[in-house]
Design a protein around this motif. Structure first.
Motif, PDB file in Angstrom:
ATOM      1  N   THR A   1     -17.236  -5.815  10.984  1.00  0.00           N
ATOM      2  CA  THR A   1     -17.777  -6.776  10.016  1.00  0.00           C
ATOM      3  C   THR A   1     -17.715  -8.184  10.586  1.00  0.00           C
ATOM      4  N   ALA A   2     -16.583  -8.503  11.193  1.00  0.00           N
ATOM      5  CA  ALA A   2     -16.425  -9.849  11.752  1.00  0.00           C
ATOM      6  C   ALA A   2     -17.374 -10.072  12.920  1.00  0.00           C
ATOM      7  N   LYS A   3     -17.587  -9.026  13.720  1.00  0.00           N
ATOM      8  CA  LYS A   3     -18.520  -9.178  14.840  1.00  0.00           C
ATOM      9  C   LYS A   3     -19.941  -9.428  14.339  1.00  0.00           C
ATOM     10  N   ARG A   4     -20.318  -8.714  13.299  1.00  0.00           N
ATOM     11  CA  ARG A   4     -21.638  -8.922  12.714  1.00  0.00           C
ATOM     12  C   ARG A   4     -21.733 -10.356  12.170  1.00  0.00           C
ATOM     13  N   ALA A   5     -20.674 -10.820  11.514  1.00  0.00           N
ATOM     14  CA  ALA A   5     -20.666 -12.194  10.997  1.00  0.00           C
ATOM     15  C   ALA A   5     -20.834 -13.199  12.138  1.00  0.00           C
ATOM     16  N   LEU A   6     -20.189 -12.918  13.249  1.00  0.00           N
ATOM     17  CA  LEU A   6     -20.282 -13.810  14.406  1.00  0.00           C
ATOM     18  C   LEU A   6     -21.722 -13.863  14.938  1.00  0.00           C
ATOM     19  N   GLU A   7     -22.379 -12.711  14.929  1.00  0.00           N
ATOM     20  CA  GLU A   7     -23.783 -12.653  15.363  1.00  0.00           C
ATOM     21  C   GLU A   7     -24.663 -13.504  14.442  1.00  0.00           C
ATOM     22  N   ILE A   8     -24.408 -13.419  13.144  1.00  0.00           N
ATOM     23  CA  ILE A   8     -25.189 -14.211  12.182  1.00  0.00           C
ATOM     24  C   ILE A   8     -24.901 -15.695  12.383  1.00  0.00           C
ATOM     25  N   ALA A   9     -23.624 -16.029  12.575  1.00  0.00           N
ATOM     26  CA  ALA A   9     -23.260 -17.431  12.813  1.00  0.00           C
ATOM     27  C   ALA A   9     -23.973 -17.957  14.059  1.00  0.00           C
ATOM     28  N   ALA A  10     -24.010 -17.139  15.112  1.00  0.00           N
ATOM     29  CA  ALA A  10     -24.667 -17.554  16.356  1.00  0.00           C
ATOM     30  C   ALA A  10     -26.162 -17.752  16.138  1.00  0.00           C
ATOM     31  N   ALA A  11     -26.769 -16.834  15.398  1.00  0.00           N
ATOM     32  CA  ALA A  11     -28.228 -16.865  15.240  1.00  0.00           C
ATOM     33  C   ALA A  11     -28.686 -18.097  14.463  1.00  0.00           C
TER      34      ALA A  11
ATOM     35  N   PRO B   1     -19.380 -18.438  22.382  1.00  0.00           N
ATOM     36  CA  PRO B   1     -20.237 -19.069  23.401  1.00  0.00           C
ATOM     37  C   PRO B   1     -21.081 -18.052  24.173  1.00  0.00           C
ATOM     38  N   GLY B   2     -20.542 -16.862  24.373  1.00  0.00           N
ATOM     39  CA  GLY B   2     -21.275 -15.821  25.109  1.00  0.00           C
ATOM     40  C   GLY B   2     -22.412 -15.205  24.312  1.00  0.00           C
ATOM     41  N   LEU B   3     -22.450 -15.482  22.998  1.00  0.00           N
ATOM     42  CA  LEU B   3     -23.551 -14.962  22.177  1.00  0.00           C
ATOM     43  C   LEU B   3     -24.683 -15.978  22.047  1.00  0.00           C
ATOM     44  N   LEU B   4     -24.406 -17.209  22.454  1.00  0.00           N
ATOM     45  CA  LEU B   4     -25.400 -18.277  22.316  1.00  0.00           C
ATOM     46  C   LEU B   4     -26.287 -18.323  23.558  1.00  0.00           C
ATOM     47  N   PRO B   5     -27.512 -18.831  23.420  1.00  0.00           N
ATOM     48  CA  PRO B   5     -28.371 -18.945  24.612  1.00  0.00           C
ATOM     49  C   PRO B   5     -27.722 -19.863  25.636  1.00  0.00           C
ATOM     50  N   PRO B   6     -27.993 -19.631  26.934  1.00  0.00           N
ATOM     51  CA  PRO B   6     -27.429 -20.527  27.950  1.00  0.00           C
ATOM     52  C   PRO B   6     -27.945 -21.950  27.751  1.00  0.00           C
TER      53      PRO B   6
ATOM     54  N   SER C   1     -21.904  -8.523  24.751  1.00  0.00           N
ATOM     55  CA  SER C   1     -22.335  -9.860  24.365  1.00  0.00           C
ATOM     56  C   SER C   1     -23.805 -10.073  24.728  1.00  0.00           C
ATOM     57  N   ALA C   2     -24.220  -9.565  25.886  1.00  0.00           N
ATOM     58  CA  ALA C   2     -25.600  -9.795  26.336  1.00  0.00           C
ATOM     59  C   ALA C   2     -26.613  -9.185  25.367  1.00  0.00           C
ATOM     60  N   ALA C   3     -26.294  -7.979  24.858  1.00  0.00           N
ATOM     61  CA  ALA C   3     -27.225  -7.322  23.933  1.00  0.00           C
ATOM     62  C   ALA C   3     -27.357  -8.134  22.642  1.00  0.00           C
ATOM     63  N   ILE C   4     -26.225  -8.628  22.148  1.00  0.00           N
ATOM     64  CA  ILE C   4     -26.267  -9.423  20.918  1.00  0.00           C
ATOM     65  C   ILE C   4     -26.946 -10.761  21.178  1.00  0.00           C
ATOM     66  N   ALA C   5     -26.643 -11.345  22.345  1.00  0.00           N
ATOM     67  CA  ALA C   5     -27.229 -12.654  22.675  1.00  0.00           C
ATOM     68  C   ALA C   5     -28.754 -12.583  22.724  1.00  0.00           C
ATOM     69  N   ALA C   6     -29.303 -11.441  23.127  1.00  0.00           N
ATOM     70  CA  ALA C   6     -30.763 -11.295  23.173  1.00  0.00           C
ATOM     71  C   ALA C   6     -31.345 -11.363  21.761  1.00  0.00           C
ATOM     72  N   ARG C   7     -30.689 -10.685  20.799  1.00  0.00           N
ATOM     73  CA  ARG C   7     -31.163 -10.753  19.398  1.00  0.00           C
ATOM     74  C   ARG C   7     -31.032 -12.173  18.863  1.00  0.00           C
ATOM     75  N   VAL C   8     -29.897 -12.804  19.193  1.00  0.00           N
ATOM     76  CA  VAL C   8     -29.648 -14.175  18.728  1.00  0.00           C
ATOM     77  C   VAL C   8     -30.739 -15.114  19.243  1.00  0.00           C
ATOM     78  N   ALA C   9     -31.067 -14.982  20.524  1.00  0.00           N
ATOM     79  CA  ALA C   9     -32.079 -15.864  21.122  1.00  0.00           C
ATOM     80  C   ALA C   9     -33.437 -15.656  20.454  1.00  0.00           C
ATOM     81  N   ALA C  10     -33.789 -14.399  20.179  1.00  0.00           N
ATOM     82  CA  ALA C  10     -35.072 -14.115  19.526  1.00  0.00           C
ATOM     83  C   ALA C  10     -35.094 -14.720  18.120  1.00  0.00           C
ATOM     84  N   ALA C  11     -33.985 -14.566  17.379  1.00  0.00           N
ATOM     85  CA  ALA C  11     -33.919 -15.106  16.019  1.00  0.00           C
ATOM     86  C   ALA C  11     -34.008 -16.628  16.034  1.00  0.00           C
ATOM     87  N   ARG C  12     -33.405 -17.252  17.040  1.00  0.00           N
ATOM     88  CA  ARG C  12     -33.477 -18.716  17.135  1.00  0.00           C
ATOM     89  C   ARG C  12     -34.900 -19.183  17.427  1.00  0.00           C
TER      90      ARG C  12
END
Ligand SMILES: [Zn+2]
Length: 517
Positions: free
Chosen positions: A200-210, A233-238, A418-429
């Motif tokens: 749950t917390a990891k999912r929350a972190l993904e939402i926070a990043a996005a 930081p590893g979930l955010l775009p470079p 982290s890379a897999a989640i970061a890709a979703r985060v970048a697309a959502a951003r």
């Protein structure tokens, strides 16, 4: 010696603008004196000694009359030795040992050693960036090659010794240029796949990043709050080149010399940190809030921070800038950090634990939570409760053992990196920026109404939540923004009922009984 005058240009370490400073040297007749106007006596004494010795050991004469050096404008922060080189060159020019106006069109920086060598000089990068925007040639200590590499070009020159600078100004030698260094993007220090459990917390972190949402994690000691925050930081775009330069510049302004590895900052000041360390205080240097710019500010044990420190967060959370300094001289630094905070559910930390070891009274719990003011909580989009770690994991001795990662290859495969989640985060951003020109956390009330439209089902769900939880108007807007981010992560143009439901789940403090708020 007759009356000679010269002016050499440098820059002051004030803010990212690094204003120009004119170092004016006047030589007069009379008893030998060496006055530096407008600097404190200790700085003057040391600088005077270094400049005199460097001139002599470089094979030049030190003028025997009255020497007056004036730094203009006068009301500058009186930082160390960065004006040594311009002062020395000004004296040599005014005394006719260098051609008149030899340093024209140049900016000079650097502290001198008694031997005439140029020393690595603090807080230089903002000045070099500002100087590089002009037509000036910049002369920089070779020991500051890292800072120079950011602005490398034909007009940025490195020098190791006062003598080299003099020879270049007399046109009998050339100074080497600075090399551009590839600024390496560092890999994240920690991969979220290494954190066990806490889905749950990891999912929350993904939402926070996005959506760039500020988040408060509430959970017992050992639930992995710090580890989870370190994963953000590893979930955010470079960082792009522009933002990386800003990060490097702020670090330099704070007196640090980070290497060529530039990554999103992760700053985690202790709750005992002074307010000056957090904001920058009266020193006109960037504090933790600015060092976390473009990155993550992690405040563990949030209720333990002083009220002043917590209040100081509010304005930057809204505006992304912080004003430091005293009344007479203030400067503004960017402070566009993402806040991740953590706290225990109660003073002892074990409220809700099935072992029943928490003995805190409801009054004590309420008082603990009240240490964080309502206006600050209002600026934190997400509050997420972390599950207590299951008893069998709690048996492991240390946190590092607990979270050292899945041991077998098969379980590692089942956990997202982290890379897999970061890709979703970048697309959502990208979706957010294309739609509204900003990330969801920055949406104002009017924009929320236009980009977070709900269908009838979702409206009914949120109406029921308002009824049941007594959500305020502000909290209602937070839920809409979070639902928008959840939908963006799923690449859904329309917010769905499930997005609203998930968003309501990210507002733990709204669900707390009223007497505990
Ligand atoms: Zn307790």
């Amino acid at each position: 010696m007759g009356g000679g005058m010269s002016t050499v240009v440098s820059r002051a370490p004030v803010g990212l603008a690094a204003p120009l400073v004119r170092v004016e040297v006047h030589l007069g007749c009379g008893l030998p004196t060496f006055a530096l106007v407008g600097l404190p006596e200790t700085v003057v004494r040391e600088s005077r000694e270094r400049v005199r010795s460097a001139i002599l050991t470089s094979g030049y004469d030190f003028p025997s009359g009255r020497i007056t050096v004036n730094l203009s404008p006068a009301d500058l922060p009186k930082a160390g030795g960065r004006f040594d080189l311009p002062i020395a060159i000004g004296i040599l020019e005014a005394s006719g040992q260098l051609p008149r106006r030899a340093a024209r069109g140049r900016e000079l920086y650097g502290e001198l050693a008694l031997s005439g060598e140029l020393r690595c000089t603090n807080q230089l990068l903002p000045a070099l960036i500002a100087g590089a925007r002009t037509e000036h040639e910049l002369i920089v200590p070779a020991a500051n090659d890292w800072e120079a590499s950011w602005v490398a070009g034909p007009r940025v020159k490195l020098a190791r010794h006062l003598r080299e600078v003099c020879e270049a100004l007399r046109g009998i030698a050339h100074l080497p240029g600075a090399d551009a260094i590839a600024h390496v993007r560092a890999l994240p220090r920690l991969d979220i796949a290494q954190v066990r459990g806490q889905f749950t917390a990891k999912r929350a972190l993904e939402i926070a990043a996005a959506g760039a949402h500020a988040m408060l994690m509430i959970g017992p000691p050992g639930a992995g709050k710090t580890l989870l925050a370190q994963c953000l930081p590893g979930l955010l775009p470079p960082l792009d080149e522009h933002d990386a330069l800003e990060v490097a510049s702020l670090a330099s302004a704070a007196g640090q010399r980070p290497g060529p590895h530039i990554e999103r900052p992760f700053r985690s000041p202790q709750h005992t940190a002074s307010i000056a360390a957090i904001t920058g205080g009266s020193s006109c240097r960037p504090g933790e809030l600015s060092l976390a710019h473009h990155g993550v500010l992690f405040l563990d044990e949030l209720p333990e921070f002083s009220r002043n420190a917590l209040e100081a967060l509010r304005e930057p959370l809204e505006s992304g800038v912080v004003v430091v300094g005293r009344a007479r001289r203030t400067c503004e630094y960017p402070a566009g950090f993402q806040l991740i905070a953590a706290m225990n559910p109660c003073p002892c930390g074990y409220a809700g634990d099935s072992s029943g070891r928490c003995r805190c009274t409801p009054g004590q719990r309420a008082q603990y939570r009240r240490r964080i003011s309502g206006p600050l909580i209002d600026r934190i989009d997400m509050h997420v409760e972390l599950a207590p770690v299951p008893v069998e994991q709690l048996m492991a001795a240390t946190e590092s053992e607990l979270f050292s990662g899945p041991s077998s290859e098969s379980s590692r495969m089942s956990v997202e990196s982290s890379a897999a989640i970061a890709a979703r985060v970048a697309a959502a951003r990208r979706v957010q920026v294309a739609r509204q020109g900003m990330l969801n956390a920055r949406l104002g009330a009017a924009e929320i109404d236009s980009v977070c439209r709900l269908d009838r089902e979702s409206r009914a769900l949120i109406a029921a939540a308002i009824d049941r939880l007594g959500l305020s108007a502000r909290a209602y807007h937070r839920v809409l923004k979070l639902a928008r981010t959840c939908a963006d992560l799923a690449a859904e143009p329309q917010i769905r009922r499930s997005d609203v439901s998930e968003a309501i789940g990210l507002r733990a403090l709204d669900r707390a009984p009223r007497d505990e708020r």
